[in-house]
Design a protein around this motif. Structure first.
Motif, PDB file in Angstrom:
ATOM      1  N   GLU A  18       0.830  -1.195   0.000  1.00  0.00           N
ATOM      2  CA  GLU A  18       0.000   0.000   0.000  1.00  0.00           C
ATOM      3  C   GLU A  18       0.871   1.255   0.000  1.00  0.00           C
ATOM      4  N   ARG A  19       0.236   2.394  -0.205  1.00  0.00           N
ATOM      5  CA  ARG A  19       0.936   3.667  -0.191  1.00  0.00           C
ATOM      6  C   ARG A  19       0.861   4.303   1.196  1.00  0.00           C
ATOM      7  N   GLN A 181      -1.777  -5.111 -10.001  1.00  0.00           N
ATOM      8  CA  GLN A 181      -1.950  -3.974  -9.088  1.00  0.00           C
ATOM      9  C   GLN A 181      -2.829  -4.350  -7.895  1.00  0.00           C
ATOM     10  N   HIS A 185      -0.160  -4.729  -5.021  1.00  0.00           N
ATOM     11  CA  HIS A 185      -0.129  -3.391  -4.424  1.00  0.00           C
ATOM     12  C   HIS A 185      -1.445  -2.999  -3.749  1.00  0.00           C
ATOM     13  N   ASP A 187      -4.228  -2.262  -4.900  1.00  0.00           N
ATOM     14  CA  ASP A 187      -4.788  -1.106  -5.610  1.00  0.00           C
ATOM     15  C   ASP A 187      -5.882  -1.592  -6.562  1.00  0.00           C
ATOM     16  N   ASN A 190      -8.085   0.625 -11.223  1.00  0.00           N
ATOM     17  CA  ASN A 190      -7.243   0.784 -12.404  1.00  0.00           C
ATOM     18  C   ASN A 190      -8.074   0.583 -13.667  1.00  0.00           C
TER      19      ASN A 190
END
Length: 362
Positions: A18-19, A181, A185, A187, A190
């Protein structure tokens, strides 16, 4: 179109996959390029710039939570004016290549006839000395498992191919992108447009590569942005986005089907980039290195330092330093300056751009 400085969340120090929750990744400058020659962009990345689609940016290494240093793997003895230096895979890297050309379920079934032979420890060639063993090149080993490179009498249970093509959109490529993704990640958001903007569009003016003679068909004929496609039995299992520039092969982004995660496809892609650059150099192009971003504070990025001989660009003067000489400073400081070590900084705090404050002395 110039965009100036900016900041964003960080994809390297947040929770796994993750960010970060805050904007701690800074950029000194950014621009949207409508057209850019490969030669000009080559000079830009040697000064720390990178790109995401047509967006070019210069990371603010001093301020960011996870400093991004430009790392260059030297492939030729002529690189950087150094004597007798050439990239050779380490023992672990050779094992990785050999595993994926013989033992991996991905490529299993390629007959021994397709692999270069080595003298055995016992038996018919047991008296052969090590110095008589055939020298196997990186490129020979890299291509050993590919259907287009195996020997005519060899057989394989699987059809494995790696091809190079200009960066274009297809449903096949996009299908792989959100899968990667989402699972790697975390995420889930997308779209096809996100994929095109990030990994398809580029600003490059394609220019012919000046080979002195006909190059092998699997090598590129132009500089520019490319997709390196990995297919197993016709299925796209991975894609490497790379920029092929006059002096280097520059890594942009790598995606793969997560079901093949345990086979270290990311590390293999880095070896393939090195092999591609070396093959282009041997064919007479001036490409002599592979280049990427190194983030020492991020465990998943540290493998890039396992390729030798590698050099880091000083974040202030942009001169090259052997990676081994930089490691002590990278271990000690959040921000490491190699030409002027007194500018190095400890701690995660954002020092801003106030150069009047007293930096931590190295």
């Amino acid at each position: 179109m110039p965009l100036g400085s900016g900041c964003s969340t960080c994809g390297y120090c947040g929770p796994l996959g993750e960010r970060s929750s805050t904007e701690t990744s800074f950029k000194k400058a950014g621009l949207i390029a409508s057209q850019l020659s490969c030669k000009v962009y080559q000079k830009m990345i040697y000064r720390g710039w990178r790109r995401s689609g047509t967006y070019c940016y210069a990371p603010d290494v001093r301020r960011s939570c996870c400093p991004q240093y430009t790392i260059r793997l030297c492939l030729s003895e002529f690189n950087l004016g150094l004597d007798a230096i050439a990239f050779k895979p380490s023992r672990s890297q050779r094992k990785l290549i050999n595993r994926d050309t013989s033992d991996s379920p991905l490529l299993q079934g390629i007959s021994s006839a397709s692999m270069p032979t080595r003298p055995s420890k016992s038996g018919g060639t047991s008296n052969a000395s090590k110095r008589d063993s055939p020298k196997i090149s990186l490129s020979t080993s890299i291509h050993a498992a590919e259907s287009d490179f195996i020997f005519p009498n060899a057989t394989a249970r699987h059809d494995f191919k790696v091809t190079l093509e200009p960066s274009t959109y297809s449903e096949e490529k996009y299908t792989l992108y959100p899968l990667y993704q989402r699972q790697i990640h975390h995420d889930p958001h997308n779209t096809p447009e996100d994929f095109k903007r990030f990994l398809v569009k580029s600003h490059f003016i394609n220019e012919p590569i000046p080979y002195p003679a006909s190059a092998p068909d699997h090598l590129p004929s132009q500089y520019g942005s490319f997709h390196q496609m990995y297919r197993l039995d016709g299925e796209l299992i991975a894609m490497n986005v790379i920029d092929i520039l006059p002096e280097c092969v520059s890594s942009v982004y790598f995606i793969y089907d997560p079901k093949h995660d345990k086979y270290s496809l990311g590390k293999l892609s880095a070896l393939r980039e090195a092999s591609l650059a070396r093959e282009m150099h041997d064919a007479g192009a001036i490409t002599m290195s592979s280049l990427a971003m190194a983030i020492h504070s991020c465990p998943k990025m540290k493998y890039k330092g396992g390729f030798s001989p590698s050099y880091l660009a000083d974040p202030e003067e942009f001169t090259w330093f052997p990676l081994a000489d930089c490691i002590p400073q990278l271990e000690k400081f959040r921000y490491a300056a190699f030409v002027h070590p007194k500018n190095s900084l400890e701690g995660p705090q954002d020092p801003g751009e106030d150069r009047n404050q007293t930096p931590t002395v190295a």
